[in-house]
Design an enzyme around this catalytic site. Structure first.
Site, PDB file in Angstrom:
ATOM      1  N   TRP A   1       0.788  -1.183   0.025  1.00 20.72           N
ATOM      2  CA  TRP A   1       0.123  -0.032   0.001  1.00 20.72           C
ATOM      3  C   TRP A   1       1.072   1.280  -0.037  1.00 20.72           C
ATOM      4  CZ3 TRP A   1      -4.353  -1.550  -1.668  1.00 20.72           C
ATOM      5  CH2 TRP A   1      -4.751  -2.627  -1.520  1.00 20.72           C
TER       6      TRP A   1
ATOM      7  N   ASP B   1      -1.601   6.688   5.983  1.00 28.19           N
ATOM      8  CA  ASP B   1      -2.726   5.871   5.812  1.00 28.19           C
ATOM      9  C   ASP B   1      -2.835   4.958   7.017  1.00 28.19           C
ATOM     10  OD1 ASP B   1      -4.343   4.028   4.738  1.00 28.19           O
ATOM     11  OD2 ASP B   1      -3.105   3.360   3.298  1.00 28.19           O
TER      12      ASP B   1
ATOM     13  N   LYS C   1     -12.248  -1.771   7.793  1.00 33.78           N
ATOM     14  CA  LYS C   1     -11.583  -2.646   8.774  1.00 33.78           C
ATOM     15  C   LYS C   1     -12.413  -2.664  10.024  1.00 33.78           C
ATOM     16  CE  LYS C   1      -8.398  -2.754   5.488  1.00 33.78           C
ATOM     17  NZ  LYS C   1      -8.256  -3.879   4.544  1.00 33.78           N
TER      18      LYS C   1
END
Lengths: 360, 360
Positions: free
Chosen positions: A102, A172, A196
């Site tokens: 990511w 992030d 999540k």
């Protein structure tokens, strides 16, 4: 209702009381006569939902008045572009700490906008750990430092923020947001896809410091300019109403649990128990270095790929879902987000012990 | 369950059987053991949901193989930027037909990218009608022609597409998408936020012709490049899983109704009955010119603003929701999307006749 043990890496398990509330209100929000799917985003009903979600998030994370809370669309992937478009001047440079796939994607988008300094990476070690403070090569003139707080694929996590001095810190936090208390004052901007710990897929939470907005250049696409969403309080255009509603219910649930310190302790306990099984006996092998281990995503291997396949098949047949490692790395991954009950962890531990006994 | 008559302009009323299905499956999709909010977007469960939604849409609208179907985020507002970023060369020009506030916003974003030719507008008449074919000043060398098929705020609608010859046609169909059959072959790209006829807020449907993708320049932010989403079949990053699922259920419902020809006839009948009341008696006054009237959003005025306020208060007290005109124009607006039952229209007509009798 036969529900499985849901170890999905995200979208992921949600609290059952939240799902029950959604179910019970699906035909009509109490006193409203319409489903939450049918209300106007300009209605007082939705304004109340949105304001309550923001207020709860502000309380849970102690978000100071210096920071705005936004509910956007497009996921972390759109933030990978929005952050540099808003804050990386074409003649400037930003520091990126690269700890997995990511982070790499974030770098790729930033490079389309300006210069990127790879200020720390463990790629050479297949991202098995988080860089140590002494390894960071930070540029004190950087526009910002970007890092990924938790790496779902490699199962690593920054247990404290990197020390960046006066350089604005951007994070992030998609995969550990709301799993633990944070000092939001350390961040110029923090973003997280909700899917999540915070809610369903379809909404991205952004917390941004007000004074940083002054750096944004004019002329950006309106939807990509953070000032648009600050000015309109996430109501410039139709927001993802349902996803915001669910996030609000999850936040309400987290408050009722006692807040993030309580939730964080429960998460630590779940992870400790699972890592203990991995570390005992020599059958399972954790992929991340111990002091970099994620409390959210526990990644491990079995002695052979054949045993891993068997493990996945048997666990699936026994009511466990989502235990396959990310397709780019293989192996096993058990994600232990807030809403995963300790019962599911204990059931997995029992299964793992049995499996090791039979095949070890 | 006391449900109101929902005349919201969007997000809007959904079919009750769809809401009941969502409710019944909220704790666990049949045979899955997880809520749709908890499934992985990489699971076969979601792949099946996504493929079924695409297939149903392809059947309902006769979408030819030349066109891709995408499920994106960000609403029409993000499409206002994506269309020119992908298809308006910096040295080129695009034709925009401007029939209301949404067209104006599309123009504003296009102007950040390249030149815009206002090829037809009725702004001088407060957007009370759609431009006539002879009024259009189309540029045969334009990169594309953009129009807004239905104007929610002003209650007007293009009943047929503008004639644009060989120039690629682009349409913001947010507010009448799926309300009637369309010849998709006429369009290079058509986009629609789902929250009127197609589903809840939080997903944007884009249909784009494959050969047009070759015009896209390299270097765009990955999330804003249509090729990203074509290549990954809307699964480049986590899609808005729940919103796609609901769209799929709505499409299934529309198929069960007999398809878009049947739905379109019902919509025409609802609108005809309501406009007949407006046109009779002189108490109510439609704001759009007759041959430009929208079948989706019926906008009208009462003799005085005071009567309009009273109308809104009394209608609200009588179980009607969403009848206020857009805040930029005032007046009354009754939105008659697919899922609004004829019963609600008849109830509104009764209410309007009573109100006119008392106050006329």
């Amino acid at each position: 209702m036969n529900r499985c043990h849901n170890f999905n890496a995200g979208p992921a398990v949600l609290p059952v009381p939240v799902l029950e509330r959604i179910r019970d209100e699906m035909l009509s929000l109490p006193g409203v006569g319409m489903s939450v799917l049918e209300i106007s985003h300009r209605s007082t009903t939705f304004e109340t939902i949105l304001a309550a979600a923001e207020d709860r998030l502000r309380r849970l994370l102690n978000v100071p008045d210096t920071h705005h809370i936004l509910f956007l669309q497009g996921g972390a992937s759109l933030q990978f572009s929005m952050v540099p478009l808003n804050f990386l001047p074409r003649d400037g440079s930003a520091d990126y700490l690269v700890t997995g796939s990511w982070s790499e994607k974030a770098v790729e988008e930033a490079r389309k906008v300006g210069r990127v300094n790879l200020a720390g990476t463990t790629k050479a070690e297949n991202y098995a750990r988080i860089p140590k403070p002494a390894e960071l090569r930070l540029d004190p003139t950087a526009a910002y430092v970007h890092f990924t707080s938790n790496n779902t694929i490699f199962g690593t996590q920054w247990h404290t923020e990197p020390e960046v001095g006066d350089v604005p810190l951007v994070c992030d936090a998609s995969s550990d947001f709301l799993s633990r208390p944070l000092d939001i004052r350390k961040y110029a901007l923090i973003y997280a896809g909700a899917q999540k710990n915070a809610g369903p897929a379809g909404v991205t939470i952004v917390i941004v410091r007000d004074d940083w907005l002054r750096r944004i250049p004019d002329g950006l696409p309106t939807m990509l300019d953070y000032r648009t969403h600050v000015k309109h309080r996430s109501l410039y255009n139709t927001p993802p109403v349902f996803a915001v509603y669910v996030v609000g219910l999850v936040l309400e649930y987290l408050e009722a649990q006692g807040g993030l310190a309580v939730v964080s302790a429960a998460n630590a306990e779940k992870a400790a128990r699972l890592y203990a099984v991995i570390d005992a006996g020599g059958f399972y092998r954790g992929t991340a270095e111990r002091d970099s281990r994620s409390l959210m995503n526990v990644c491990f291997r079995l002695p052979t790929p054949e045993l891993e396949q068997m493990f996945l098949q048997e666990s699936s047949a026994n009511g466990f879902a989502g235990l396959a490692g990310h397709r780019s790395v293989g192996g096993i991954r058990a994600s232990l987000y807030n809403a995963l009950p300790m019962d599911s962890v204990m059931a997995l531990i029992d299964f793992m012990r049995d499996f090791a006994r039979c095949h070890g």
